[in-house]
Every structure is written in structure tokens, then in C-alpha cells.
Design a protein around this motif. Structure first.
Motif, PDB file in Angstrom:
ATOM      1  N   ALA A  27      -6.860   1.361  -6.521  1.00 47.26           N
ATOM      2  CA  ALA A  27      -7.908   0.871  -7.422  1.00 47.26           C
ATOM      3  C   ALA A  27      -8.427   1.987  -8.323  1.00 47.26           C
ATOM      4  CB  ALA A  27      -9.053   0.260  -6.619  1.00 47.26           C
ATOM      5  N   ARG A  28      -8.527   3.211  -7.777  1.00 48.16           N
ATOM      6  CA  ARG A  28      -9.006   4.332  -8.590  1.00 48.16           C
ATOM      7  C   ARG A  28      -8.078   4.613  -9.765  1.00 48.16           C
ATOM      8  NH1 ARG A  28     -11.162   6.350  -3.698  1.00 48.16           N
ATOM      9  NH2 ARG A  28      -9.229   7.416  -3.124  1.00 48.16           N
ATOM     10  N   ALA A  29      -6.788   4.375  -9.549  1.00 40.13           N
ATOM     11  CA  ALA A  29      -5.828   4.565 -10.638  1.00 40.13           C
ATOM     12  C   ALA A  29      -6.056   3.567 -11.771  1.00 40.13           C
ATOM     13  CB  ALA A  29      -4.398   4.430 -10.106  1.00 40.13           C
ATOM     14  N   LYS A  30      -6.741   2.468 -11.462  1.00 41.40           N
ATOM     15  CA  LYS A  30      -7.048   1.444 -12.467  1.00 41.40           C
ATOM     16  C   LYS A  30      -8.462   1.604 -13.043  1.00 41.40           C
ATOM     17  CE  LYS A  30      -3.296  -1.196 -12.163  1.00 41.40           C
ATOM     18  NZ  LYS A  30      -2.475  -1.619 -13.310  1.00 41.40           N
ATOM     19  N   GLY A  31      -9.197   2.606 -12.540  1.00 40.81           N
ATOM     20  CA  GLY A  31     -10.522   2.855 -13.095  1.00 40.81           C
ATOM     21  C   GLY A  31     -11.670   2.463 -12.203  1.00 40.81           C
ATOM     22  N   GLU A  32     -11.403   1.904 -11.009  1.00 38.50           N
ATOM     23  CA  GLU A  32     -12.472   1.501 -10.089  1.00 38.50           C
ATOM     24  C   GLU A  32     -12.856   2.694  -9.222  1.00 38.50           C
ATOM     25  OE1 GLU A  32     -15.135  -0.561  -7.544  1.00 38.50           O
ATOM     26  OE2 GLU A  32     -14.489  -0.808  -9.595  1.00 38.50           O
ATOM     27  N   ILE A  33     -14.137   3.044  -9.198  1.00 42.43           N
ATOM     28  CA  ILE A  33     -14.562   4.242  -8.471  1.00 42.43           C
ATOM     29  C   ILE A  33     -15.231   3.918  -7.132  1.00 42.43           C
ATOM     30  CG2 ILE A  33     -14.821   5.641 -10.551  1.00 42.43           C
ATOM     31  CD1 ILE A  33     -17.819   5.082 -10.450  1.00 42.43           C
ATOM     32  N   TYR A  60      -6.811  -1.886   9.338  1.00 37.79           N
ATOM     33  CA  TYR A  60      -7.671  -2.340   8.237  1.00 37.79           C
ATOM     34  C   TYR A  60      -8.324  -1.153   7.537  1.00 37.79           C
ATOM     35  CZ  TYR A  60      -7.686  -7.448   8.594  1.00 37.79           C
ATOM     36  OH  TYR A  60      -7.350  -8.776   8.521  1.00 37.79           O
ATOM     37  N   TYR A  61      -8.857  -0.236   8.326  1.00 33.59           N
ATOM     38  CA  TYR A  61      -9.565   0.905   7.739  1.00 33.59           C
ATOM     39  C   TYR A  61      -8.632   1.770   6.900  1.00 33.59           C
ATOM     40  CZ  TYR A  61     -12.273   5.217   7.403  1.00 33.59           C
ATOM     41  OH  TYR A  61     -12.929   6.314   6.936  1.00 33.59           O
ATOM     42  N   LYS A  62      -7.464   2.137   7.454  1.00 34.09           N
ATOM     43  CA  LYS A  62      -6.531   3.015   6.746  1.00 34.09           C
ATOM     44  C   LYS A  62      -5.974   2.351   5.492  1.00 34.09           C
ATOM     45  CE  LYS A  62      -5.529   6.519   7.736  1.00 34.09           C
ATOM     46  NZ  LYS A  62      -6.183   7.804   7.397  1.00 34.09           N
ATOM     47  N   HIS A  63      -5.699   1.058   5.564  1.00 33.34           N
ATOM     48  CA  HIS A  63      -5.116   0.389   4.404  1.00 33.34           C
ATOM     49  C   HIS A  63      -6.176   0.038   3.357  1.00 33.34           C
ATOM     50  CE1 HIS A  63      -1.575   0.372   6.891  1.00 33.34           C
ATOM     51  NE2 HIS A  63      -0.874   0.040   5.818  1.00 33.34           N
ATOM     52  N   CYS A 120       0.808  -1.220   0.000  1.00 33.70           N
ATOM     53  CA  CYS A 120       0.000   0.000   0.000  1.00 33.70           C
ATOM     54  C   CYS A 120       0.843   1.272   0.000  1.00 33.70           C
ATOM     55  CB  CYS A 120      -0.964   0.012   1.183  1.00 33.70           C
ATOM     56  SG  CYS A 120      -2.323  -1.165   1.000  1.00 33.70           S
ATOM     57  N   ASN A 121       2.122   1.162   0.271  1.00 32.56           N
ATOM     58  CA  ASN A 121       3.014   2.325   0.165  1.00 32.56           C
ATOM     59  C   ASN A 121       3.131   2.812  -1.271  1.00 32.56           C
ATOM     60  OD1 ASN A 121       3.647   2.747   2.867  1.00 32.56           O
ATOM     61  ND2 ASN A 121       5.360   1.314   2.838  1.00 32.56           N
ATOM     62  N   ARG A 122       2.647   2.018  -2.228  1.00 30.68           N
ATOM     63  CA  ARG A 122       2.663   2.424  -3.632  1.00 30.68           C
ATOM     64  C   ARG A 122       1.588   3.458  -3.932  1.00 30.68           C
ATOM     65  NH1 ARG A 122       2.398  -3.438  -6.434  1.00 30.68           N
ATOM     66  NH2 ARG A 122       1.878  -2.159  -8.255  1.00 30.68           N
ATOM     67  N   ALA A 123       0.619   3.623  -3.022  1.00 30.36           N
ATOM     68  CA  ALA A 123      -0.466   4.584  -3.247  1.00 30.36           C
ATOM     69  C   ALA A 123       0.100   5.994  -3.323  1.00 30.36           C
ATOM     70  CB  ALA A 123      -1.497   4.482  -2.125  1.00 30.36           C
ATOM     71  N   SER A 124      -0.302   6.738  -4.335  1.00 29.16           N
ATOM     72  CA  SER A 124       0.235   8.084  -4.538  1.00 29.16           C
ATOM     73  C   SER A 124      -0.302   9.056  -3.494  1.00 29.16           C
ATOM     74  CB  SER A 124      -0.131   8.579  -5.941  1.00 29.16           C
ATOM     75  OG  SER A 124      -1.537   8.615  -6.098  1.00 29.16           O
ATOM     76  N   GLU A 125       0.514  10.038  -3.174  1.00 27.12           N
ATOM     77  CA  GLU A 125       0.147  11.115  -2.250  1.00 27.12           C
ATOM     78  C   GLU A 125      -0.303  10.602  -0.883  1.00 27.12           C
ATOM     79  OE1 GLU A 125      -2.694  13.630  -4.128  1.00 27.12           O
ATOM     80  OE2 GLU A 125      -1.448  14.012  -5.885  1.00 27.12           O
ATOM     81  N   THR A 126       0.313   9.531  -0.413  1.00 27.83           N
ATOM     82  CA  THR A 126       0.030   9.021   0.932  1.00 27.83           C
ATOM     83  C   THR A 126       1.340   8.843   1.678  1.00 27.83           C
ATOM     84  OG1 THR A 126       0.081   6.729   0.126  1.00 27.83           O
ATOM     85  CG2 THR A 126      -2.077   7.798   0.255  1.00 27.83           C
TER      86      THR A 126
END
Length: 346
Positions: free
Chosen positions: A256-262, A245-248, A216-222
Motif C-alpha cells: 500500500a505504501r508503494a501506492k501512496g498510502e501511509i 494475519y499479523y505478518k501478512h 503478498c510475495n510481491r512486497a519488495s524487500e520481504t
């Protein structure tokens, strides 16, 4: 279609039936008869190897037992702890049986395809929920625990067999898959993930927390988190794992949003982390797998495809216009050829 999976499910069902018969022989009652009928229908359907309405009938009969028990103990649940536990375990097993019946019913006819597509990715839930109920039952009845463990295994492998022809709808999770992707392999087959969660006594869960924190460290701007620190906090700080669990889940949503999932699932994961954390771990890995295999749609693709189609229509219309002019003698062949090259970009 018969495979090894339906025979494994049938074997687990036979063992649970034998345990039921062995310990209920002296007190053969209405519930025992229903249990034998329900398990018997499941065994027959699994050996026949047809995914039809008969397969859904077994879980429905077994669900009737749970439903009757729920109503019987509803009043006692608020006065005695044992009543609450019995009510909770039967609620869980009722949900597990109805999920399995719904999944079995959804593959009986093409007109239920929309329901199948919703249920197929959650094929593991009947076995997991029933397994969780069995663990609760362990504190009160070793016999009930054994029966429920083998029934949970039956539900798990039955559901796996039901969705086997629809692997494309389960993102190939049924077959287990192999670890792929960056950072040590973030893809984990859901079947493999569930088995590791259930049978490693919590060890795999801790390993998975470490891996998921790193992923999850791959998430941008986090903010970048230390996997070691997060793992230690989950182990030694009470209730911190719920927060983890909640934060991750939020971070997985960003990826997922970067892949198109909203659609976001962080609130769902928070609720599950409080009550059934194993399901939260499964659903999070499910979404990570979809990210890694690009199972989400790319929103730009349809627009690009539409633009190409529109451009092709314009070109065809322009060529037809000049063909008509050539046919009427308004332009020469040389002029037509020059315009054709210009339009086609040659």
C-alpha cells in the motif's frame, strides 16, 4: 430509490419478525414489543425506499434491547458462563445495530458527508458482527439463532442498499466486482468475499489464505513465503493463523505504501485476528482491492500539477513583459516574435 437489495433486506426482516411472533406469542413482554417495533420500522423504511431518519430509527430501537440486556447481565457475566455469553452476544449485536444506525443517519444530510465517507467503506460490518453473534447464540438457543441470522442478513443487505448510491466511496465493493490483477486475480469484490467467508464453512477462508500469501510475495524487500507451507501451518498449528494475519497485514502495508498510502493497519488486524478473524479477513481484502484498483492517492501527482501551474504563470508574465515593450516601441515585431518562440520553446 428502490432496488432489489432493499426488498431482499425487507424480506429477511419479515422472516425474523415472523419467527419472533411465532415463538414469543405465549410470553409477550416488553422486549418482544420493542423487537416488533424496531423490525417493523425497518421493514416500513425498506419498502418506502427512502434513505432518511426513519431508517436509522429501527436499528436504534433494536439497540435499546441490547443495551438493557447488557446492563441486566453485567453482574452475572463474571459469575456464570452463560451470563458471559449473553453479555458478549448483546455487546456484539449492540455494536452492529449502532453501526447500521450511524450509517443510515450519515446519508440523511450532506453536512454529515465526512462521517459517511468514514462509514461507507465499512458497510459490511453490521451484518458480519451480527452474524458472528448469531453463531455464538447457536450453542444456547436455536430460536434465537434463527432470529439473529435473519436479522444479520437484514443488516447486511440494508447497509448494502444504503451505500449503493455512494459506490465511489466504497471502491465499488457493493456491486461485488470481478477478479482482476496479477497472480490469479487478487481483486475480490467485498460483497462476494463476505458471502464466501460466511457460507463455505471455512473452505473459502483457507483458499483466501493461500491466495493472499502468494499475492503478498510481491512486497519488495520481504522474504518469499510458500503458500502451501503457510496454509498447512494455519490448519495444523494452533494460533499460527493469528501470526499469519499479523505478518501478512504488514506485507499488505508495504504494498500500500508503494501506492501512496501511509497508514498502517497491522496492529488492528492482529487484534481482530484474535477476537473476530472474519473481520480481519474482510479488512485485509478491502486494502488489497484498493491497491489493485489504485484507490490510494499518488503523492507525486499534486506536486507535478503545481509545478506545471507555476511554469505557466512564469511564461505568461514573460510574454506580457515583451508585449509591453513591443507596444512602447522599445523592440521591433521581429524581435518580439523571436523572443516569443524562445519562451514557448518553438
Amino acid at each position: 430509490m428502490k432496488t432489489k437489495i432493499n426488498y431482499i433486506a425487507a424480506g429477511a426482516a419479515i422472516i425474523s419478525l415472523l419467527i419472533t411472533l411465532a415463538f414469543s406469542w405465549a410470553s409477550f413482554g416488553f422486549f418482544t414489543i420493542l423487537q416488533i417495533i424496531g423490525i417493523g420500522i425497518l421493514i416500513a423504511a425498506l419498502f418506502i425506499g427512502k434513505r432518511d431518519i426513519i431508517l436509522a430509527a429501527g436499528p436504534l430501537v433494536l439497540a435499546l434491547i441490547s443495551l438493557i440486556t447488557i446492563f441486566a447481565w453485567l453482574g452475572e457475566a463474571f459469575h456464570f458462563f452463560i451470563g458471559f455469553v449473553i453479555l458478549l452476544t448483546n455487546l456484539l449485536t449492540f455494536v452492529a445495530k449502532m453501526l447500521l444506525a450511524g450509517l443510515a443517519f450519515s446519508v440523511t444530510n450532506e453536512k454529515y458527508e465526512s462521517y459517511r465517507k468514514k462509514l461507507a467503506p465499512l458497510w459490511f460490518l453490521p451484518g458480519v458482527v451480527a452474524g458472528f453473534a448469531a453463531l455464538i447464540n447457536l450453542f444456547f438457543s436455536s430460536v434465537g439463532f434463527l432470529t439473529n441470522v435473519f436479522l444479520a442478513a437484514t443488516y447486511f443487505f440494508t447497509a448494502m442498499w444504503i451505500v449503493e448510491p455512494f459506490k465511489d466511496e466504497t471502491n465499488a465493493f457493493v456491486s461485488g466486482g470481478s477478479d482482476t490483477g496479477e497472480q490469479g486475480g487478487s481483486y475480490i469484490g467485498i460483497g462476494k468475499h463476505i458471502l464466501l467467508l460466511l457460507f463455505t464453512f471455512g473452505i473459502w477462508h483457507l483458499i483466501w489464505i493461500y491466495r493472499t500469501t502468494e499475492y503478498c510475495n510481491r512486497a519488495s524487500e520481504t522474504e518469499k513465503y510458500s503458500p502451501v507451507n503457510k496454509l498447512l501451518l494455519c490448519i495444523f498449528v494452533p494460533f499460527y493463523m493469528i501470526y499469519w494475519y499479523y505478518k501478512h497485514a504488514q506485507r499488505v502495508d508495504v504494498l500500500a505504501r508503494a501506492k501512496g498510502e501511509i497508514e498502517s493497519f497491522s496492529t488492528t488486524i492482529l487484534i481482530l485476528a484474535i477476537f473476530i478473524p472474519i473481520v480481519a479477513a474482510i479488512l485485509m481484502q478491502d486494502k488489497i482491492n484498493k491497491i489493485e484498483t489504485s484507490a490510494f492517492y499518488a503523492p507525486a501527482a499534486p506536486a507535478a500539477s503545481a509545478n506545471k501551474t507555476e511554469d505557466a504563470k512564469i511564461v505568461a508574465e514573460q510574454l506580457k513583459t515583451y508585449q509591453d515593450l513591443l507596444a512602447s516601441g522599445a523592440i521591433t515585431q521581429e524581435e518580439y516574435d523571436a523572443k516569443k518562440k524562445q519562451i514557448l520553446g518553438l
